[in-house]
Write a protein that holds these residues in place. Structure first.
Motif, PDB file in Angstrom:
ATOM      1  N   SER A   1      47.552  38.976  52.079  1.00 17.65           N
ATOM      2  CA  SER A   1      46.186  39.033  51.572  1.00 17.65           C
ATOM      3  C   SER A   1      45.743  37.668  51.064  1.00 17.65           C
ATOM      4  O   SER A   1      46.477  36.978  50.355  1.00 17.65           O
ATOM      5  CB  SER A   1      46.100  40.055  50.428  1.00 17.65           C
ATOM      6  OG  SER A   1      44.802  40.109  49.896  1.00 17.65           O
ATOM      7  N   GLY A   2      44.534  37.243  51.447  1.00 16.04           N
ATOM      8  CA  GLY A   2      43.979  35.966  50.990  1.00 16.04           C
ATOM      9  C   GLY A   2      44.421  34.770  51.800  1.00 16.04           C
ATOM     10  O   GLY A   2      43.968  33.648  51.536  1.00 16.04           O
ATOM     11  N   SER A   3      45.269  34.985  52.803  1.00 16.46           N
ATOM     12  CA  SER A   3      45.763  33.871  53.616  1.00 16.46           C
ATOM     13  C   SER A   3      44.743  33.468  54.663  1.00 16.46           C
ATOM     14  O   SER A   3      43.767  34.170  54.919  1.00 16.46           O
ATOM     15  CB  SER A   3      47.070  34.282  54.302  1.00 16.46           C
ATOM     16  OG  SER A   3      46.835  35.335  55.227  1.00 16.46           O
TER      17      SER A   3
ATOM     18  N   MET B   1      41.812  35.633  56.768  1.00 16.35           N
ATOM     19  CA  MET B   1      40.402  35.230  56.867  1.00 16.35           C
ATOM     20  C   MET B   1      39.924  35.141  58.309  1.00 16.35           C
ATOM     21  O   MET B   1      38.723  35.190  58.574  1.00 16.35           O
ATOM     22  CB  MET B   1      40.203  33.887  56.157  1.00 16.35           C
ATOM     23  CG  MET B   1      40.370  33.985  54.639  1.00 16.35           C
ATOM     24  SD  MET B   1      40.296  32.379  53.827  1.00 16.35           S
ATOM     25  CE  MET B   1      38.609  31.900  54.193  1.00 16.35           C
TER      26      MET B   1
ATOM     27  N   GLN C   1      38.726  41.315  47.596  1.00 15.40           N
ATOM     28  CA  GLN C   1      40.162  41.029  47.415  1.00 15.40           C
ATOM     29  C   GLN C   1      41.021  42.173  47.935  1.00 15.40           C
ATOM     30  O   GLN C   1      42.088  41.946  48.515  1.00 15.40           O
ATOM     31  CB  GLN C   1      40.435  40.768  45.934  1.00 15.40           C
ATOM     32  CG  GLN C   1      39.850  39.448  45.447  1.00 15.40           C
ATOM     33  CD  GLN C   1      40.068  39.243  43.962  1.00 15.40           C
ATOM     34  OE1 GLN C   1      39.801  40.116  43.147  1.00 15.40           O
ATOM     35  NE2 GLN C   1      40.573  38.073  43.597  1.00 15.40           N
TER      36      GLN C   1
ATOM     37  N   LEU D   1      40.489  39.308  51.446  1.00 15.30           N
ATOM     38  CA  LEU D   1      39.710  38.068  51.486  1.00 15.30           C
ATOM     39  C   LEU D   1      39.600  37.462  50.093  1.00 15.30           C
ATOM     40  O   LEU D   1      39.774  38.165  49.093  1.00 15.30           O
ATOM     41  CB  LEU D   1      38.294  38.359  52.013  1.00 15.30           C
ATOM     42  CG  LEU D   1      38.181  38.826  53.467  1.00 15.30           C
ATOM     43  CD1 LEU D   1      36.742  39.230  53.774  1.00 15.30           C
ATOM     44  CD2 LEU D   1      38.644  37.749  54.429  1.00 15.30           C
ATOM     45  N   PRO D   2      39.299  36.176  49.984  1.00 18.13           N
ATOM     46  CA  PRO D   2      38.996  35.585  48.683  1.00 18.13           C
ATOM     47  C   PRO D   2      37.808  36.294  48.036  1.00 18.13           C
ATOM     48  O   PRO D   2      36.907  36.798  48.725  1.00 18.13           O
ATOM     49  CB  PRO D   2      38.666  34.122  49.018  1.00 18.13           C
ATOM     50  CG  PRO D   2      39.366  33.866  50.315  1.00 18.13           C
ATOM     51  CD  PRO D   2      39.306  35.162  51.053  1.00 18.13           C
TER      52      PRO D   2
END
Length: 736
Positions: free
Chosen positions: A92-94, A98, A40, A44-45
């Motif tokens: 972040s996490g989008s 990724m 994270q 990333l997830p």
């Protein structure tokens, strides 16, 4: 570079199998919260942290030469990638994150392959133990500070020390007391179990208890966080879209990440290798980093690094080979396919306590304490690397440590070991004048040993030492250059100036004992005339011969220097071995040894052992001094042993007389000096222990009387025996 698969598994010892497998399961369990959190941080997830704990760790285990180091998602690369995403304005996490992160991971792998092919692993040879220790301790402390807010019920921190402390401060208003209490309780249990039951898998027990607590108690109602649930399944394989990141940006960002991975992991690996007594192949390790990051890029993960926390956990549970990493990777596959539901029940405070406990075990503050005692300079190098990592990040901390190491090396070589040499009477070898008062300088000659290469930073030390010791009686200066392997142009120029200066003062200068290659350097640096003029000689003896000195050399102060037999030389050379070993601390060390013997006397009651000491094979002068120190403790020995005071004093005196008789018989040339020294020791005893001295004097007087009576009656007995014997024809005496 020769590549071998599974090198640490060759000739596998089956007795390590249970330890390796168990440690692998522990590392898999510990990797769950660590890798999910760092994924994270990298943008990333969370599930990609688990993906990064499968194939990268397996590939690294197959190619690594380290039997214990573990690979995986870790703090430094994750933080660098996360900050790069923020700099590029990527959330972040989008979906964009990724696609970008695997591209950066791909180029990191490319850089690591380049480093491996260029043999960059040798750079770690220039990093000293204090730098490694400070670096590892700084990394561990940084990660502990990152994890600490999770004990309070908050989220993990990022950045360096100021940001981490600020994040910790900002987490205090949201403090969750049940979370803190659970985390501290788990941490105390872990630290206590390490001392009481170091091999017991307390971390596993606590994780199981945490799952039970989550299942049967309302932890979430109390504000105690658990890990997020993860969908089952394996990562998808695909080539990164290299067009997702501009080429220049990808190159610069990935280069910094690759340098951090190489430096941090190699430093940590070499630290563990040095501590546990094995060696690694640095370039092979960089290739293993390349393999791990290559497969990470293909599975969409962030850059991978060697993990100090996981390795420390494996060490705690006695992991011996990379089977540990293979078991960790395979068991993570099983978890991803069948057991992701279990993850949602793991309390974050307990997992955080497990990570902090492992990191505390990997810190090297004990090394800092040792350095403080033995070398303040190296202590400050440790502190520099430690503070550098905390304040400026991993790579800057390493650079600071390396700069400090090189600075310390220059300072050390600018003040090398050096001494003036002399000869012990009757011997031919030259030794340090300060080693013993039996060693004397050769009359009119300075013999100077310089134990370092000569260069710009230390040539002034040589000049100063020599000029400060020249006297009107000095006829020659002989440089023992046995420790000189090279010299630079500055040193050569200054050496030439010194040579001419001494020549003007009618003092000969000789350079001796060095390797032949130094003569080539002298010629190239313009000092060939010294060789031609006979100032460069192979040995000190030849230089003295050139001056007209023959063995035995005349010594300062008119000290007798006659040739002696080989056996007498050996005896004379060893009589003060204890003083030679401990120098100025010899008396203090004798007292310390005797104190240990007296403590042992309390257990054994064996007085005889006190007479010989713990230092076996002591020679005459040392043994005599040992016995003199024992006499000072006579009262104490009497109280402990229950022996009669006069009997003990007589035993000590008898033993001292035996020592004197032995030296008088074997080496009569030492007997007079031995007797003089005995008077000095007696005066010392009289001053410090007058009551003991009185007992000793009484014993000596008594023994003298006994000796006189024995001699008187011995002569009468002898005459009687002679009258009672007659010689037969064979010449043998017969008793009648």
């Amino acid at each position: 570079m020769k590549i071998q698969l599974a090198q640490t598994l060759r000739d596998y010892d089956k007795k390590n199998l249970p330890k390796d497998m168990f440690a692998g399961l522990i590392i898999m369990a510990v990797s769950i919260p660590i890798s999910m959190g760092y994924a994270q941080i990298a943008g990333l997830p969370a599930v990609y942290g688990l993906y990064g704990s499968v194939f990268p760790i397996l590939l690294f285990a197959l190619f690594s030469t380290s039997p214990q180091f573990i690979f995986g998602v870790d703090a430094a690369p994750a933080a660098l990638v996360g900050s790069a995403l923020l700099g590029m304005g990527i959330e972040s996490g989008s979906a964009e994150a990724m696609s970008v992160v695997p591209v950066l991971t791909f180029w990191v792998a490319v850089w690591l392959l380049v480093f491996s092919l260029l043999g960059a692993g040798k750079l770690v040879n220039y990093i000293s133990a204090p730098v490694m220790g400070g670096f590892i301790t700084g990394i561990c402390t940084t990660i502990i500070l990152m994890q600490a807010p999770k004990l309070l019920g908050g989220s993990a921190g990022t950045g360096e020390l100021p940001e981490l402390l600020l994040h910790l401060w900002e987490s205090l208003p949201g403090l969750n007391v049940p979370s803190l209490l659970l985390g501290l309780l788990a941490l105390c249990i872990l630290l206590l179990s390490k001392k009481i039951m170091p091999k017991f898998p307390m971390a596993v027990v606590l994780m199981a208890l945490g799952v039970l607590l989550s299942k049967y108690l309302p932890l979430q109602t109390w504000g105690i966080a658990t890990l997020s649930a993860v969908e089952p399944g394996m990562p998808e394989w695909s080539l990164p879209d290299l067009s997702a990141v501009p080429f220049v940006d990808a190159m610069t960002i990935s280069l910094s990440v690759a340098v951090v991975i190489m430096a941090e992991t190699l430093l940590a690996e070499n630290s563990f290798a040095g501590k546990n007594g094995y060696r690694i192949d640095d370039n092979r390790e960089i290739f293993a980093f390349f393999m791990g990051n290559s497969v990470a890029a293909l599975t969409g993960c962030c850059p991978m690094n060697g993990s100090v926390s996981r390795t420390a956990m494996g060490e705690q549970y006695q992991a011996k080979t990379q089977l540990t990493g293979i078991v960790a990777g395979l068991s993570m596959i099983v978890l991803l396919l069948c057991g992701t539901g279990f993850i949602g029940y793991l309390p974050v405070p307990i997992l955080t306590a497990i990570v902090i406990s492992a990191l505390l075990g990997a810190t090297e503050f004990d090394l800092a304490a040792r350095l403080w005692e033995v070398s303040r300079t190296e202590f400050f190098i440790f502190v520099g690397a430690f503070v550098g990592v905390l304040l400026l990040g991993t790579i800057n901390g390493v650079l600071i440590g390396m700069i400090l190491s090189f600075s310390e090396m220059i300072i050390r070589t600018s003040k090398p070991a050096r001494c003036f040499l002399g000869i012990q009477p009757g011997h031919k070898h030259f030794r340090d004048l300060t080693e013993s008062d039996q060693i004397h300088a050769v009359s009119g000659v300075l013999i100077y040993r310089f134990s370092s290469n000569l260069f710009f930073a230390n040539i002034a030390v040589l000049e100063q030492d020599i000029t400060d010791h020249i006297t009107p009686e000095t006829r020659a200066v002989i440089l023992d250059a046995s420790g000189v392997g090279s010299l630079d142009i500055t040193a050569a120029d200054r050496l030439g100036i010194l040579y001419h200066k001494l020549k003007e003062e009618n003092i000969r200068f000789y350079m001796t004992e060095h390797i032949a290659g130094v003569n080539d350097q002298l010629r190239k640096l313009g000092l060939g005339y010294m060789i031609e003029e006979g100032a460069v000689r192979r040995t000190i003896h030849i230089a003295l011969k050139d001056m007209g000195y023959q063995r035995p050399y005349p010594l300062e102060g008119g000290v007798d220097n006659e040739e002696r037999s080989a056996s007498r030389k050996r005896a004379d050379n060893r009589v003060q071995e204890f003083v030679w070993a401990f120098g100025k601390e010899s008396e203090e060390q004798i007292e310390k040894q005797i104190a240990l013997q007296i403590e042992q006397l309390k257990q054994t009651g064996d007085v005889e052992e006190l007479l010989h000491g713990r230092w076996s094979h002591m020679e005459a002068l040392d043994e005599d001094e040992w016995l003199e120190h024992l006499e000072e403790h006579l009262k104490e020995i009497v109280n402990i042993s229950g022996k009669d005071e006069e009997t003990l004093a007589a035993r000590l005196e008898t033993h001292r007389q035996e020592v004197h008789d032995r030296i008088a018989l074997e080496h009569p040339e030492l007997a007079e000096r031995f007797k003089e020294r005995r008077h000095l020791l007696d005066d010392h005893l009289k001053e410090r222990r007058p009551e003991v001295y009185e007992v000793v004097v009484r014993m000596r007087q008594k023994k003298e009387q006994e000796k006189e009576i024995g001699e008187k009656y011995g002569r009468s007995s002898s005459n009687t025996e002679k009258r009672g014997r007659k010689k037969p024809e064979g010449g043998r005496t017969l008793d009648l």
